[in-house]
Design a protein around this motif. Sequence first.
Motif, short mmCIF file in Angstrom:
data_model
loop_
_atom_site.label_atom_id
_atom_site.label_comp_id
_atom_site.label_asym_id
_atom_site.label_seq_id
_atom_site.Cartn_x
_atom_site.Cartn_y
_atom_site.Cartn_z
N TYR A 171 11.92 4.07 1.38
CA TYR A 171 10.79 4.98 1.63
C TYR A 171 10.21 5.50 0.32
N GLU A 172 11.08 5.88 -0.62
CA GLU A 172 10.59 6.39 -1.91
C GLU A 172 9.92 5.28 -2.71
N TYR A 173 10.44 4.07 -2.58
CA TYR A 173 9.81 2.91 -3.24
C TYR A 173 8.42 2.69 -2.66
N TRP A 174 8.29 2.74 -1.36
CA TRP A 174 6.99 2.60 -0.71
C TRP A 174 6.03 3.67 -1.21
N GLN A 175 6.51 4.91 -1.29
CA GLN A 175 5.67 6.01 -1.75
C GLN A 175 5.20 5.81 -3.19
N TYR A 176 6.04 5.22 -4.03
CA TYR A 176 5.63 4.96 -5.41
C TYR A 176 4.38 4.10 -5.44
N TRP A 177 4.36 3.03 -4.67
CA TRP A 177 3.19 2.15 -4.65
C TRP A 177 2.02 2.81 -3.92
N ARG A 178 2.30 3.59 -2.91
CA ARG A 178 1.22 4.30 -2.19
C ARG A 178 0.50 5.26 -3.13
N ASN A 179 1.18 5.77 -4.14
CA ASN A 179 0.58 6.73 -5.07
C ASN A 179 -0.09 6.06 -6.26
N THR A 180 -0.30 4.76 -6.19
CA THR A 180 -0.99 4.03 -7.27
C THR A 180 -2.37 4.63 -7.54
N GLU A 181 -2.73 4.71 -8.80
CA GLU A 181 -4.07 5.19 -9.17
C GLU A 181 -5.13 4.23 -8.64
N ASP A 182 -6.25 4.77 -8.24
CA ASP A 182 -7.32 3.96 -7.64
C ASP A 182 -7.68 2.76 -8.50
N ALA A 183 -7.78 2.97 -9.81
CA ALA A 183 -8.23 1.91 -10.71
C ALA A 183 -7.23 0.78 -10.85
N ASP A 184 -5.99 0.99 -10.40
CA ASP A 184 -4.95 -0.02 -10.56
C ASP A 184 -4.71 -0.85 -9.31
N VAL A 185 -5.31 -0.48 -8.19
CA VAL A 185 -4.94 -1.10 -6.92
C VAL A 185 -5.15 -2.61 -6.92
N GLY A 186 -6.34 -3.06 -7.32
CA GLY A 186 -6.62 -4.50 -7.32
C GLY A 186 -5.68 -5.27 -8.23
#
Length: 411
Positions: free
Chosen positions: A255-270
Amino acid sequence: MTPFQSDFLREASERGYIHQVTDPASLDARLREGVVAGYIGFDCTADSLHVGSLMQIMLLRLMQRCGHRPVVLMGGGTTKVGDPSFRDEARPLLDEAAIERNKAGIRKAFEPFLRFGEGASDAIMLDNAEWLDRLLYLPFLRDVGRHFSVNRMLSMDSVRLRLDREQNLSFLEFNYMLLQAYDFAELRRRYGVTMQMGGSDQWGNIVMGVELCRRMDAAEAFGVTTPLLTTASGAKMGKTASGAVWLNAEKLAPYEYWQYWRNTEDADVGRFLGLFTELPMEEVRRLGALQGSEVNEAKKVLATEATALLHGRAAAEAAAETARRTFEEGATAATLPSITAPLPAPLLDLLLAADFVKSKGEGRRLVAQSGIRLNDEPVADPLREVGPGDLRDGAAKLSLGRKRHILVRNG
């Protein structure tokens, strides 16, 4: 459009893995001719890898998907020396027992990503202690050391930066690039490995290995590096305010691992969708182009796909559902990870137990910055105790910022 014709280099380039390649045209041709064995080394400095190593693991996985043979080289030998690359000071030296414990923990990180076996494209895991521990000093100097120019070694960024800052570089550390180059030569001789890969900070060491293979054995060898990976705001991958983003589940829950990626900065998503998922690039580009509130959907896809690769699809979907209930329906005692502690207990102790902070001083700073909430209310006093009166349906909700939550139960 990528200029590469081989499946591996073409997709690696398209997804963003390629920074530098030695003799790219020859490597591209060799990859088209048949199976190539390529390796990446991992020193055993901790009992798990973290997200900072994930790009290298994904590159090995891509090799295997393209029909080539990934080789994981554990640094049971080189860990005894310590890589000085771009470090201000020497790493603490570990004893044999600590190295073995760390090696056992690191192995776990590769199991979800690679298929190990005896087939042509099956991954293998080796340990450079197998040959480095047996080296005789004078023969090593005669056979290997004579191929290295001290003048050139001093010009390498990994060495020069330490010397420019007038920081100590031990003779032990200075030998590291010889040993890493020798690894490549031994892997080529023993296992037919002709490609070494690594982060851009390893370029000098990798080139030394390529040249050593050619000088000692007149053999072809190639090097590939990945770009230095930082977030759009300049933060180093693999670290957060609350600590390292570990790959082993016992050190960081899915769950914490999932949250780390969910909190990615907008500019980094792609960019991160290309690097850390296996979605088709057409879908990566579509999701990466989303703007405004829609980018949150792309972040959820990133989090679920990245978590599925490491922890499995079921764990990833469970994490996504927990997050959905937490943030879209409101948290309940059934949807969040929890810890148990005898109450009343000092808030700072609970922050440490929840792995929200690494020290009480860090906890005090977060409270002062209104970064800690208890039952969704900001905590103003770092000396506050959490007691039975704070329980709601048997648990108190402790939050770090808006995205990390844990339930505290009395026990």
